[in-house]
Write a protein that holds these residues in place. Structure first.
Motif, short mmCIF file in Angstrom:
data_model
loop_
_atom_site.label_atom_id
_atom_site.label_comp_id
_atom_site.label_asym_id
_atom_site.label_seq_id
_atom_site.Cartn_x
_atom_site.Cartn_y
_atom_site.Cartn_z
N ALA A 551 0.83 -1.33 -0.06
CA ALA A 551 -0.02 0.16 0.20
C ALA A 551 0.89 1.26 -0.05
N LEU A 552 1.82 1.23 -0.86
CA LEU A 552 2.75 2.67 -0.94
C LEU A 552 2.38 3.20 -2.23
N ALA A 553 2.40 4.54 -2.33
CA ALA A 553 2.34 5.15 -3.52
C ALA A 553 3.53 5.35 -4.09
N PRO A 554 3.69 5.13 -5.39
CA PRO A 554 4.68 4.83 -6.35
C PRO A 554 5.89 5.86 -5.93
N HIS A 555 5.60 7.46 -5.84
CA HIS A 555 6.40 8.12 -5.78
C HIS A 555 7.41 8.16 -4.52
N PHE A 556 6.85 7.44 -3.66
CA PHE A 556 7.81 7.08 -2.50
C PHE A 556 9.18 5.94 -2.79
N LEU A 557 8.99 5.48 -3.80
CA LEU A 557 10.06 4.57 -4.26
C LEU A 557 10.98 5.10 -5.46
N THR A 558 12.21 4.96 -5.17
CA THR A 558 13.27 5.49 -6.29
C THR A 558 14.26 4.17 -6.57
N LEU A 559 14.10 3.83 -7.75
CA LEU A 559 14.84 2.55 -8.20
C LEU A 559 16.29 3.20 -8.91
N GLU A 560 17.22 2.78 -8.35
CA GLU A 560 18.76 3.24 -8.81
C GLU A 560 19.18 2.13 -9.60
N VAL A 561 19.49 2.81 -10.96
CA VAL A 561 20.04 2.12 -12.13
C VAL A 561 21.50 2.77 -12.48
N THR A 562 22.50 1.84 -12.52
CA THR A 562 23.81 2.34 -12.75
C THR A 562 23.60 3.05 -14.25
N GLU A 563 24.54 3.95 -14.49
CA GLU A 563 24.72 4.66 -15.58
C GLU A 563 25.17 3.79 -16.72
N THR A 564 25.85 2.50 -16.55
CA THR A 564 26.45 1.68 -17.64
C THR A 564 25.19 0.78 -17.99
N THR A 565 24.44 0.44 -17.01
CA THR A 565 23.43 -0.48 -17.08
C THR A 565 22.30 0.21 -18.03
N ALA A 566 22.15 1.40 -17.73
CA ALA A 566 20.96 1.90 -18.64
C ALA A 566 21.49 2.14 -20.13
N MET A 567 22.76 2.36 -19.93
CA MET A 567 23.10 2.67 -21.49
C MET A 567 23.62 1.26 -22.15
N GLN A 568 23.32 0.39 -21.79
CA GLN A 568 23.78 -0.81 -22.44
C GLN A 568 22.72 -1.29 -23.51
N ASP A 569 21.66 -0.99 -23.43
CA ASP A 569 20.74 -0.93 -24.81
C ASP A 569 19.89 0.22 -24.74
N VAL A 570 20.06 1.23 -24.95
CA VAL A 570 19.40 2.53 -24.80
C VAL A 570 18.15 2.32 -25.03
N GLU A 571 17.64 1.78 -26.23
CA GLU A 571 16.08 2.04 -26.58
C GLU A 571 15.37 1.06 -25.67
N ALA A 572 15.83 -0.30 -25.53
CA ALA A 572 15.23 -1.05 -24.43
C ALA A 572 15.12 -0.39 -22.93
N SER A 573 16.28 0.23 -22.75
CA SER A 573 16.37 1.07 -21.23
C SER A 573 15.03 2.15 -21.43
N LEU A 574 15.21 2.92 -22.19
CA LEU A 574 14.18 3.85 -22.49
C LEU A 574 12.64 3.51 -22.06
N GLN A 575 12.58 2.14 -22.96
CA GLN A 575 11.12 1.80 -22.88
C GLN A 575 10.83 1.28 -21.49
N ILE A 576 11.74 0.51 -20.82
CA ILE A 576 11.54 0.16 -19.38
C ILE A 576 11.46 1.37 -18.29
N LEU A 577 12.35 2.59 -18.52
CA LEU A 577 12.43 3.61 -17.63
C LEU A 577 11.04 4.13 -17.77
N HIS A 578 10.44 4.58 -19.04
CA HIS A 578 9.13 5.02 -19.23
C HIS A 578 8.00 4.30 -18.66
N GLY A 579 8.22 3.04 -18.76
CA GLY A 579 7.14 2.19 -17.93
C GLY A 579 7.15 2.51 -16.41
N LEU A 580 8.32 2.50 -15.84
CA LEU A 580 8.41 2.96 -14.52
C LEU A 580 7.78 4.28 -14.06
#
Length: 685
Positions: A551-580
């Motif tokens: 029962a948590l509002a989503p804005h209380f959660l921050t997911l940390e993704v390393t810069e290297t992980t986010a840049m590994q497959d940029v288009e796929a990363s953007l799709q996941i990040l937009h979903g979150l």
């Protein structure tokens, strides 16, 4: 009483004999390549066609023979002669359908078949019911029997030899049919030469309502052409079906070969994959045991490949892997094995004349890989780290050889990279320790030995706690409290990180719920995502389900993704990040400044925070370059409307400096160490 012959019917009888022979040979071929019920049908059909053919040839020959008296044929005896012909044919086809035809069986078969054909001939002659009876010359009679036996033997041998002939089958069968037809005709006309009709003889079949020659001619022609025609049409249809079946089988074989290629080879480099490598090593072990030789298993990892992938993208990285594989393959012999396990990991299996050759080959591989690569107009350079395990001195099983070579490769990595290391027992202890830790880590997940500690996050301007970052620890029953550096790499390599990451997310959200209920409703929680978690197809659903569960509002959660992980497959990363972010979850780009981010992609990423890596904070007060980098990151974050978080704050000076530069949030031992939930709450109060 002397008879005469119609030359045209004599020729026709020869043609019938040749056609019957061709049908018999074709049926023999069909019979040899089938089994079960189908084979029995071909035997029955072949015997009928062949027997009718030989019988028809005999009566065509009889129609060609003219006596100066009316001639007829007794129906019953005529049918007996047909039965004898079909029976002899069935025996012949059955005989040649066997896998072998030794000489004793061939001779016995020739005698029985020859006598059967002779029986058919002389029963056909007896069907005339001549009065007085036909007199036979003993020498010509014996000659006809001998010809029948020899012809039958030749027919059996030819049929057996040609039944599976695939090279020019129609031509060879045609020539063989000519020989067999001449032999059958020769036997018939020799038997006719043996027959002597006394003067004043009469044909008793004419007066006993036997078959008239005209009706016999019709019967012979219709049965001959009908039976042989049907047999040949059936044979032709069967050949077409076999051709189509053969084409289909060939297509299926090719498809199966492609499937096997795909199943056993890496799709990018076409090198053997892990499955085929395992089989090759096991085969080499068995061969080495028999022939008493040694071989080396080399584990190869590319240094700097990740940087190339991050900077230039996966397509460039794939092209680099292909060129590396081609270069290394050119150094190896045909019987050596060169496999790709995935990513930038390769394995080489090399048979050696002397063990010392392994070092020379390793140096050649390192030198070759180290030469620059030109891809799409860009010059790229990587190096190779190799680990070598020898059979049988280092290990005697496929699993141990791979594990030891892997351990030696990691030793090369730890020793400065771009080189090779032979396995030693000291590495064995380390490898065993890693394996033991993995086994214990699996059990730790089941025994609730994993715990979370929480490091507070503070406002840079001196404000209080605004939340925490969840950090996993292992309460090992024998080794005490272990930090993530000890077990996270093992969890990532084994895939346990997915299960562990889900557990961390669930426990962190559960703890945040408790803090909210305890009077801190504004606190937030930051949770790190591993690369495997971030790439998981279940990530969005897992996050959503976990937030709803607690029962948590989503804005209380921050997911940390390393810069290297986010840049590994940029288009796929953007799709996941937009979903979150559409869900309401905040995104923090962790370790910012240590990777190879493109500002264009960073602008597109729906992040909330940039987290400055502790490496830039450590010497912030003494190193002007670090201060300049932090200042640039803060300015970049401000322009992109992102919060700036600095971690690794260990002194009051660093805290003041970061606040002055414009950071929003701070973390570090100076402000608060990671502690368990109860102590965190006491300290925050």
């Amino acid at each position: 009483m002397t008879g005469t012959y119609s030359q045209s019917l004599v020729v026709f009888s020869l043609l019938v004999a040749i056609l019957a022979s061709y049908t018999a040979l074709d049926m023999a071929g069909r019979l040899a390549s089938t089994e079960g019920r189908v084979a029995r049908w071909w035997l029955a059909g072949g015997a009928a066609a062949m027997g009718l053919g030989i019988w028809s040839m005999h009566f065509v020959g009889m129609l060609a023979f003219h006596l100066p008296i009316p001639v007829g044929y007794d129906l019953a005896i005529t049918l007996y002669s047909l039965a004898a012909s079909v029976g002899a044919s069935a025996y012949a086809l059955w005989l040649v359908s066997h896998a072998a035809l030794p000489w004793p069986r061939l001779i016995a078969g020739a005698v029985l078949m020859g006598l059967g054909i002779a029986c058919m001939h002389y029963l056909g002659m007896a069907a005339m019911r001549m009065e007085p009876g036909i007199e036979y010359d003993p020498w010509w009679f014996a000659a006809s029997l001998l010809i029948a036996i020899v012809a039958a033997g030749a027919a059996l041998w030819i049929a057996f030899r040609l039944r599976t002939e695939t090279r020019r089958p129609m031509l060879l069968r045609g020539l063989a049919s000519l020989v067999m037809g001449l032999a059958i005709v020769g036997m018939h006309y020799t038997g006719m030469a043996a027959a002597h009709f006394p003067e004043g003889s009469i044909c008793g079949a004419v007066y006993a309502d036997g078959l008239d020659t005209k009706w016999l001619a019709v019967l012979v022609i219709v049965t001959t052409l009908g039976t042989l025609g049907i047999a040949l049409i059936a044979s032709l249809f069967d050949r077409q079906m076999r051709t189509r079946t053969g084409m289909l089988a060939e297509s299926l074989a090719q498809a199966n070969e492609k499937l096997m290629q795909a199943a056993l080879h890496d799709p990018l480099t076409q090198l053997p994959n892990r499955m085929l490598l395992q089989d090759r090593i096991e085969q080499t072990i068995e061969k080495a045991k028999r022939r008493n030789f040694s071989f080396a298993v080399m584990f190869c990892d590319l240094d700097g490949f990740k940087a190339v992938n991050d900077a230039y993208g996966h397509q460039t990285g794939d092209k680099l892997l292909i060129q590396v594989s081609e270069r290394v393959k050119g150094l190896l012999r045909g019987h050596d094995t060169f496999a790709r396990l995935g990513g930038d990991e390769f394995v080489i299996v090399i048979q050696l004349d002397v063990p010392e050759d392994a070092a020379e080959i390793a140096e050649r591989i390192i030198a070759t890989v180290g030469e620059p690569f030109e891809i799409d107009g860009v010059e790229l350079q990587v190096t190779a780290s190799l680990g070598i395990a020898m059979y049988p001195t280092d290990a005697t099983t496929e699993r141990e050889l791979m594990a030891h070579a892997d351990a030696a490769m990691y030793h090369t990595k730890d020793s400065g990279r771009n080189g090779h290391t032979f396995f030693t027992e000291a590495m064995h202890v380390s490898a065993n320790r890693q394996l033991k830790l993995l086994q214990e880590l699996r059990r730790a997940m089941q025994r609730d030995e994993m715990v979370l500690h929480y490091q507070p996050k503070f406002r840079a301007d001196g404000g209080g706690v605004i939340g925490a970052e969840a950090l996993v620890r292992w309460q090992h029953p024998g080794l005490g409290l272990l930090g993530p550096d000890t077990f996270i790499p093992i969890a990532e390599r084994s895939g346990l990180i997915l299960q562990l990451g889900d557990w961390v997310l669930d426990q962190a959200c559960a703890q945040l719920r408790q803090w909210h209920d305890a009077g801190h409703p504004d606190w937030s929680m930051a949770v790190n995502l591993s690369p495997l978690q971030f790439a998981s197809t279940n990530l969005l659903e897992t996050v959503k389900t976990t937030l709803e569960k607690h029962a948590l509002a989503p804005h209380f959660l921050t997911l940390e993704v390393t810069e290297t992980t986010a840049m590994q497959d940029v288009e796929a990363s953007l799709q996941i990040l937009h979903g979150l972010t559409e869900m309401g979850v905040k995104i923090s780009i962790d370790d910012f400044g240590t990777g190879y981010s493109s500002l264009l992609y960073l602008k597109r990423m729906p992040a909330t925070e940039l987290k400055i890596d502790r490496a830039f904070v450590r010497e912030l007060e003494e190193n002007a370059e670090d201060a300049a980098i932090v200042s640039s990151i803060v300015a970049l974050g401000r322009s992109l409307q992102l919060q700036i978080v600095a971690e690794g704050v260990e002194t009051a000076g660093q805290r003041a400096y970061l606040n002055e530069l414009g950071c929003d949030l701070l973390q570090g031992y100076h402000l608060g160490k990671p502690v368990d939930a109860e102590e965190f709450l006491r300290n925050a109060a």
